[in-house]
Design a protein around this motif. Structure first.
Motif, PDB file in Angstrom:
ATOM      1  N   TYR A  81      34.456  43.925  43.730  1.00 23.02           N
ATOM      2  CA  TYR A  81      35.543  44.638  43.052  1.00 23.02           C
ATOM      3  C   TYR A  81      36.122  43.720  41.984  1.00 23.02           C
ATOM      4  O   TYR A  81      36.434  42.564  42.267  1.00 23.02           O
ATOM      5  CB  TYR A  81      36.659  45.012  44.041  1.00 23.02           C
ATOM      6  N   ILE A  82      36.242  44.230  40.770  1.00 21.68           N
ATOM      7  CA  ILE A  82      36.943  43.487  39.723  1.00 21.68           C
ATOM      8  C   ILE A  82      38.424  43.763  39.938  1.00 21.68           C
ATOM      9  O   ILE A  82      38.890  44.877  39.744  1.00 21.68           O
ATOM     10  CB  ILE A  82      36.508  43.925  38.316  1.00 21.68           C
ATOM     11  N   GLU A  83      39.136  42.751  40.378  1.00 23.15           N
ATOM     12  CA  GLU A  83      40.561  42.893  40.680  1.00 23.15           C
ATOM     13  C   GLU A  83      41.429  42.673  39.445  1.00 23.15           C
ATOM     14  O   GLU A  83      42.462  43.310  39.286  1.00 23.15           O
ATOM     15  CB  GLU A  83      40.982  41.916  41.776  1.00 23.15           C
ATOM     16  N   ASP A  84      41.007  41.747  38.579  1.00 18.19           N
ATOM     17  CA  ASP A  84      41.812  41.422  37.407  1.00 18.19           C
ATOM     18  C   ASP A  84      40.912  40.850  36.323  1.00 18.19           C
ATOM     19  O   ASP A  84      40.092  39.971  36.599  1.00 18.19           O
ATOM     20  CB  ASP A  84      42.895  40.402  37.779  1.00 18.19           C
ATOM     21  N   ILE A  85      41.054  41.374  35.124  1.00 17.83           N
ATOM     22  CA  ILE A  85      40.373  40.827  33.959  1.00 17.83           C
ATOM     23  C   ILE A  85      41.436  40.096  33.152  1.00 17.83           C
ATOM     24  O   ILE A  85      42.369  40.706  32.647  1.00 17.83           O
ATOM     25  CB  ILE A  85      39.712  41.937  33.106  1.00 17.83           C
ATOM     26  N   MET A  86      41.292  38.791  33.088  1.00 19.75           N
ATOM     27  CA  MET A  86      42.275  37.956  32.406  1.00 19.75           C
ATOM     28  C   MET A  86      41.718  37.511  31.054  1.00 19.75           C
ATOM     29  O   MET A  86      40.527  37.661  30.789  1.00 19.75           O
ATOM     30  CB  MET A  86      42.597  36.736  33.278  1.00 19.75           C
ATOM     31  N   LYS A  87      42.562  36.979  30.226  1.00 21.47           N
ATOM     32  CA  LYS A  87      42.135  36.525  28.904  1.00 21.47           C
ATOM     33  C   LYS A  87      41.009  35.486  29.003  1.00 21.47           C
ATOM     34  O   LYS A  87      40.082  35.490  28.207  1.00 21.47           O
ATOM     35  CB  LYS A  87      43.323  35.939  28.148  1.00 21.47           C
TER      36      LYS A  87
END
Length: 150
Positions: A81-87
């Motif tokens: 699961y991609i929980e967060d896409i950060m910079k």
């Protein structure tokens, strides 16, 4: 809701300990295999070896909690699961399920945070940088597409 991506693996004999159970270190290998398969599905690579530098994804943190063993020959589904896409990176969570016909048993849960890095061949220094926009777009589209499928 996060993106869901899955792979299926059969526990190999070499992945087990003397008791015949999958060694804990292989859960981390399965997490990386799922991440690599996700990138492959996006037409991307986790590792790009260039003449002057290397693009890679160093791990900032990784953890796994185990709730039931799997043994040689068991089929394991790894849900990423991609929980967060950060910079500058991506945070994933993983759910491991033993699959036996129609029966599924949760056997472990993991997390991993990874950053986009460039290793300069001349200096040997690894520098964390912003994830390239085209890749951010692909990751965001994967999350969006996954959410529409639900």
């Amino acid at each position: 809701m996060p993106c869901e991506f899955k792979i299926v693996r059969r526990v190999e004999f070499a992945e087990t300990d003397m008791a015949g159970k999958m060694h804990f270190s292989n859960y981390f290998k399965y997490m990386e295999a799922a991440e690599s398969a996700l990138f492959d599905s996006l037409g991307e690579s986790l590792f790009q070896d260039k003449i002057e530098f290397v693009h890679s994804w160093p791990r900032v943190s990784a953890s796994c909690k185990f709730s039931a063993p799997v043994v040689y020959g068991d089929v394991v589904e790894v849900l990423l699961y991609i929980e967060d896409i950060m910079k500058k990176g991506v945070k994933y969570s993983f759910r491991f399920e033993k699959v036996d016909g129609d029966k599924r048993t949760e056997v472990a849960n993991g997390e991993m945070t990874t950053l986009f890095g460039i290793l300069d061949r001349k200096t040997g220094r690894l520098q964390v940088q912003a994830v390239p926009e085209p890749l951010l777009d692909k990751l965001s589209a994967a999350v969006k597409d996954s959410n529409q499928d639900k």
